[in-house]
Design an enzyme around this catalytic site. Sequence first.
Site, PDB file in Angstrom:
ATOM      1  N   LYS A 118       0.834  -1.209   0.000  1.00  0.00           N
ATOM      2  CA  LYS A 118       0.000   0.000   0.000  1.00  0.00           C
ATOM      3  C   LYS A 118       0.870   1.261   0.000  1.00  0.00           C
ATOM      4  O   LYS A 118       0.540   2.251  -0.653  1.00  0.00           O
ATOM      5  CB  LYS A 118      -0.943  -0.003   1.190  1.00  0.00           C
ATOM      6  CG  LYS A 118      -2.045  -1.050   1.058  1.00  0.00           C
ATOM      7  CD  LYS A 118      -3.158  -0.802   2.067  1.00  0.00           C
ATOM      8  CE  LYS A 118      -3.941  -2.042   2.369  1.00  0.00           C
ATOM      9  NZ  LYS A 118      -4.897  -2.432   1.353  1.00  0.00           N
ATOM     10  N   GLU A 202      -3.221   6.834   7.572  1.00  0.00           N
ATOM     11  CA  GLU A 202      -4.090   7.540   6.634  1.00  0.00           C
ATOM     12  C   GLU A 202      -5.106   8.341   7.426  1.00  0.00           C
ATOM     13  O   GLU A 202      -5.514   7.925   8.510  1.00  0.00           O
ATOM     14  CB  GLU A 202      -4.881   6.534   5.768  1.00  0.00           C
ATOM     15  CG  GLU A 202      -4.183   6.142   4.495  1.00  0.00           C
ATOM     16  CD  GLU A 202      -5.007   5.185   3.642  1.00  0.00           C
ATOM     17  OE1 GLU A 202      -6.247   5.099   3.826  1.00  0.00           O
ATOM     18  OE2 GLU A 202      -4.405   4.525   2.792  1.00  0.00           O
ATOM     19  N   ARG A 294      -6.003  -8.435  -9.904  1.00  0.00           N
ATOM     20  CA  ARG A 294      -6.586  -9.765 -10.157  1.00  0.00           C
ATOM     21  C   ARG A 294      -8.069  -9.608 -10.459  1.00  0.00           C
ATOM     22  O   ARG A 294      -8.606  -8.512 -10.385  1.00  0.00           O
ATOM     23  CB  ARG A 294      -6.422 -10.612  -8.897  1.00  0.00           C
ATOM     24  CG  ARG A 294      -7.021  -9.874  -7.678  1.00  0.00           C
ATOM     25  CD  ARG A 294      -7.123 -10.719  -6.462  1.00  0.00           C
ATOM     26  NE  ARG A 294      -7.297  -9.938  -5.265  1.00  0.00           N
ATOM     27  CZ  ARG A 294      -8.453  -9.505  -4.781  1.00  0.00           C
ATOM     28  NH1 ARG A 294      -9.565  -9.772  -5.426  1.00  0.00           N
ATOM     29  NH2 ARG A 294      -8.503  -8.785  -3.676  1.00  0.00           N
TER      30      ARG A 294
HETATM   31  P1  ADP Z   1     -12.371  -8.455  -3.035  1.00  0.00           P
HETATM   32  O1  ADP Z   1     -12.665  -7.040  -3.281  1.00  0.00           O
HETATM   33  O2  ADP Z   1     -12.155  -9.225  -4.279  1.00  0.00           O
HETATM   34  O3  ADP Z   1     -13.274  -9.099  -2.061  1.00  0.00           O
HETATM   35  P2  ADP Z   1     -10.460  -8.733  -0.930  1.00  0.00           P
HETATM   36  O4  ADP Z   1      -9.271  -7.871  -0.735  1.00  0.00           O
HETATM   37  O5  ADP Z   1     -11.552  -8.643   0.074  1.00  0.00           O
HETATM   38  O6  ADP Z   1     -10.973  -8.397  -2.369  1.00  0.00           O
HETATM   39  O7  ADP Z   1      -9.947 -10.231  -1.030  1.00  0.00           O
HETATM   40  C1  ADP Z   1     -10.556 -11.293  -1.755  1.00  0.00           C
HETATM   41  C2  ADP Z   1     -10.177 -12.584  -1.128  1.00  0.00           C
HETATM   42  O8  ADP Z   1      -8.787 -12.746  -1.173  1.00  0.00           O
HETATM   43  C3  ADP Z   1     -10.601 -12.628   0.316  1.00  0.00           C
HETATM   44  O9  ADP Z   1     -11.736 -13.423   0.439  1.00  0.00           O
HETATM   45  C4  ADP Z   1      -9.416 -13.229   1.028  1.00  0.00           C
HETATM   46  O10 ADP Z   1      -9.635 -14.602   1.295  1.00  0.00           O
HETATM   47  C5  ADP Z   1      -8.289 -13.157   0.064  1.00  0.00           C
HETATM   48  N1  ADP Z   1      -7.237 -12.215   0.471  1.00  0.00           N
HETATM   49  C6  ADP Z   1      -7.007 -11.002  -0.042  1.00  0.00           C
HETATM   50  N2  ADP Z   1      -5.934 -10.437   0.485  1.00  0.00           N
HETATM   51  C7  ADP Z   1      -5.455 -11.307   1.380  1.00  0.00           C
HETATM   52  C8  ADP Z   1      -4.331 -11.316   2.267  1.00  0.00           C
HETATM   53  N3  ADP Z   1      -3.476 -10.306   2.327  1.00  0.00           N
HETATM   54  N4  ADP Z   1      -4.155 -12.370   3.046  1.00  0.00           N
HETATM   55  C9  ADP Z   1      -4.990 -13.414   2.975  1.00  0.00           C
HETATM   56  N5  ADP Z   1      -6.053 -13.475   2.171  1.00  0.00           N
HETATM   57  C10 ADP Z   1      -6.288 -12.447   1.369  1.00  0.00           C
HETATM   58  P1  ADP Z   2      -7.872  -4.113   1.968  1.00  0.00           P
HETATM   59  O1  ADP Z   2      -6.569  -4.311   1.287  1.00  0.00           O
HETATM   60  O2  ADP Z   2      -7.966  -4.834   3.242  1.00  0.00           O
HETATM   61  O3  ADP Z   2      -9.022  -4.338   1.051  1.00  0.00           O
HETATM   62  P2  ADP Z   2      -8.435  -1.239   1.716  1.00  0.00           P
HETATM   63  O4  ADP Z   2      -7.383  -0.192   1.753  1.00  0.00           O
HETATM   64  O5  ADP Z   2      -8.983  -1.564   0.381  1.00  0.00           O
HETATM   65  O6  ADP Z   2      -7.849  -2.553   2.395  1.00  0.00           O
HETATM   66  O7  ADP Z   2      -9.599  -0.818   2.712  1.00  0.00           O
HETATM   67  C1  ADP Z   2     -10.657  -1.699   3.049  1.00  0.00           C
HETATM   68  C2  ADP Z   2     -11.827  -0.905   3.615  1.00  0.00           C
HETATM   69  O8  ADP Z   2     -11.441  -0.168   4.786  1.00  0.00           O
HETATM   70  C3  ADP Z   2     -12.385   0.156   2.690  1.00  0.00           C
HETATM   71  O9  ADP Z   2     -13.296  -0.388   1.777  1.00  0.00           O
HETATM   72  C4  ADP Z   2     -13.032   1.126   3.664  1.00  0.00           C
HETATM   73  O10 ADP Z   2     -14.281   0.671   4.109  1.00  0.00           O
HETATM   74  C5  ADP Z   2     -12.072   1.102   4.833  1.00  0.00           C
HETATM   75  N1  ADP Z   2     -11.068   2.171   4.720  1.00  0.00           N
HETATM   76  C6  ADP Z   2      -9.837   2.043   4.184  1.00  0.00           C
HETATM   77  N2  ADP Z   2      -9.161   3.204   4.236  1.00  0.00           N
HETATM   78  C7  ADP Z   2      -9.994   4.102   4.809  1.00  0.00           C
HETATM   79  C8  ADP Z   2      -9.879   5.498   5.157  1.00  0.00           C
HETATM   80  N3  ADP Z   2      -8.756   6.175   4.938  1.00  0.00           N
HETATM   81  N4  ADP Z   2     -10.938   6.094   5.752  1.00  0.00           N
HETATM   82  C9  ADP Z   2     -12.079   5.408   6.001  1.00  0.00           C
HETATM   83  N5  ADP Z   2     -12.241   4.107   5.708  1.00  0.00           N
HETATM   84  C10 ADP Z   2     -11.217   3.451   5.124  1.00  0.00           C
END
Ligand code: ADP
Ligand code: ADP
Length: 502
Positions: A118, A202, A294
């Site tokens: 990130k 953040e 992906r």
């Molecule tokens: P999406 O928007 O496709 O749901 P997510 O970030 O929620 O994306 O991840 C999709 C799937 O990938 C999740 O159900 C989780 O099992 C797996 N996944 C994603 N990132 C990780 C991670 N860093 N470690 C383990 N599992 C992950």
């Molecule tokens: P991941 O890799 O686990 O998917 P993201 O950065 O995509 O992580 O964030 C997952 C969720 O966390 C977002 O969909 C949002 O709901 C919340 N989130 C992330 N960053 C922020 C932020 N700066 N302020 C408020 N909510 C956030």
Amino acid sequence: MKKIKKILIANRGEIAVRIIRAIREMELSPVVVYSDADKLSLHVRLADEAYYIGESPSSQSYLLGDKIIETAKNAGVDAIHPGYGFLAENAEFAKRVENAGIIFIGPEPDAIIQMGSKTRSREIMKAAGVPIVPGTIEPIKRIDDLNKTASEIGFPVLLKASAGGGGKGMRKVEKIEELEKAYERATSEATSSFGDPDVYIEKYIEEPHHIEIQILADNSGNTIYLGERECSVQRRYQKIIEETPSPFITDEIRKEMGDIAVKAAKAVNYRNAGTVEFIVDKNQDFYFLEMNTRLQVEHPITEMVTGIDLVKEQIKIASGEELSFTQDDIKPRGSSIECRIYAEDPFNNFAPSPGKIIEYVSPAGGIGVRDDSGVYEGFEVPIFYDPLISKLVTWGRNREEAINRMKRALYEYRIAGIKTSIPYFLQIFENEEFLSGNYTTSLIERIESVKIENPEDYEFVALLAAGLRSMEMNGNSSKQSNDADSNTNWKKSGRMRTLRRF
Ligand code: ADP
Ligand code: ADP
Ligand code: MG
């Protein structure tokens, strides 16, 4: 580039089944791998060839990159599709696949690396002119920097693991007194979950929307966007319902976000399918969150409104074909919603609910209902993996029609033997805030606080609701309504009305 004839899917469950369907329709041959727990899985039954790769825990099967590559070589496959999760965002795996002379259906390893962290991706996006959430670019290394930086950004702040994913590794901090402790916890969590202690800060965007843009990019420099997905219905930072179009943004913002997402993809020479995630504040100002390099879980809703099969496009791009459409050809039609059906108990804090499915009646039937399922009646849902068993997706000419169709489908869906999130979804689709379309990521906190006194009744009634409703509509008085069973049902129906007023 060599012609793709045989594709190995390095995944399981609903997404493996989804990918098999695209491969089959392209008249190619699907090959799968499986673990002990998945011997009788749907993906194994549907594939042309299936190879056993190890014991049930994913560390001994679906995460064994080299074993999967060796299996692919022995089976003579031309390409590997990683699905999502497992090895999908593992650049080392993608590299090894290519080194073995097999096509990796996804982006170049370099793009995965650049977007995989990130903090690194924030740096690249900033340089490319893509707006990022205010905060640090570098991970926080010294406690001294912590207080100073957070105060400058302004509370609340979000501590995030640089290597985080799947909604894990995030901590909201409301005031300075809580900062140090939260930082220590976040660092140790990041180390144990992701093997990387890096944490950065953040600004916490209040009452935000999560809106993301689907991208497709070929090898000839064509990069286009396929509209957005509103993913603000979340529990613990994880999506549970997604819809498109977003009921929140204007067409003008939609186009701006699409153009910026294309810019983000181009900044890392992105090819194949990917998603650029944004956090959007109440003024519709949007900021880059991360790029998922992906296929995403929620990709079907984009397919429903664009008519484009994203998995087929991934395969075509990977075999060197140019996109057969341009940005101007993308005209999303109607509205689509997805519910992630999990093998979880919504009345017991969403505890995993593995086990044998003794009844399974899919509601996929009639206009506009799609059930991307990875299970069947008699299948035993293993404890070892993601509890997502199916994705129920509807399409309608507008949002209201898509929602009503989803409610109808949820009422019809019968799964017995395990608990699922279906009753919980029924509750969300009765919620005024959701129905108004004016909801943010905090929606679920309010729905979750609702207490359900008699979950068993609720579940029972939810299953029967379709039938009972039609009895109500017919003004009752059918012959059957005189018998004892029906009387019981009528009483329950009264209770249902009370329970469903959330
Ligand atoms: P999406 O928007 O496709 O749901 P997510 O970030 O929620 O994306 O991840 C999709 C799937 O990938 C999740 O159900 C989780 O099992 C797996 N996944 C994603 N990132 C990780 C991670 N860093 N470690 C383990 N599992 C992950
Ligand atoms: P991941 O890799 O686990 O998917 P993201 O950065 O995509 O992580 O964030 C997952 C969720 O966390 C977002 O969909 C949002 O709901 C919340 N989130 C992330 N960053 C922020 C932020 N700066 N302020 C408020 N909510 C956030
Ligand atoms: Mg994300």
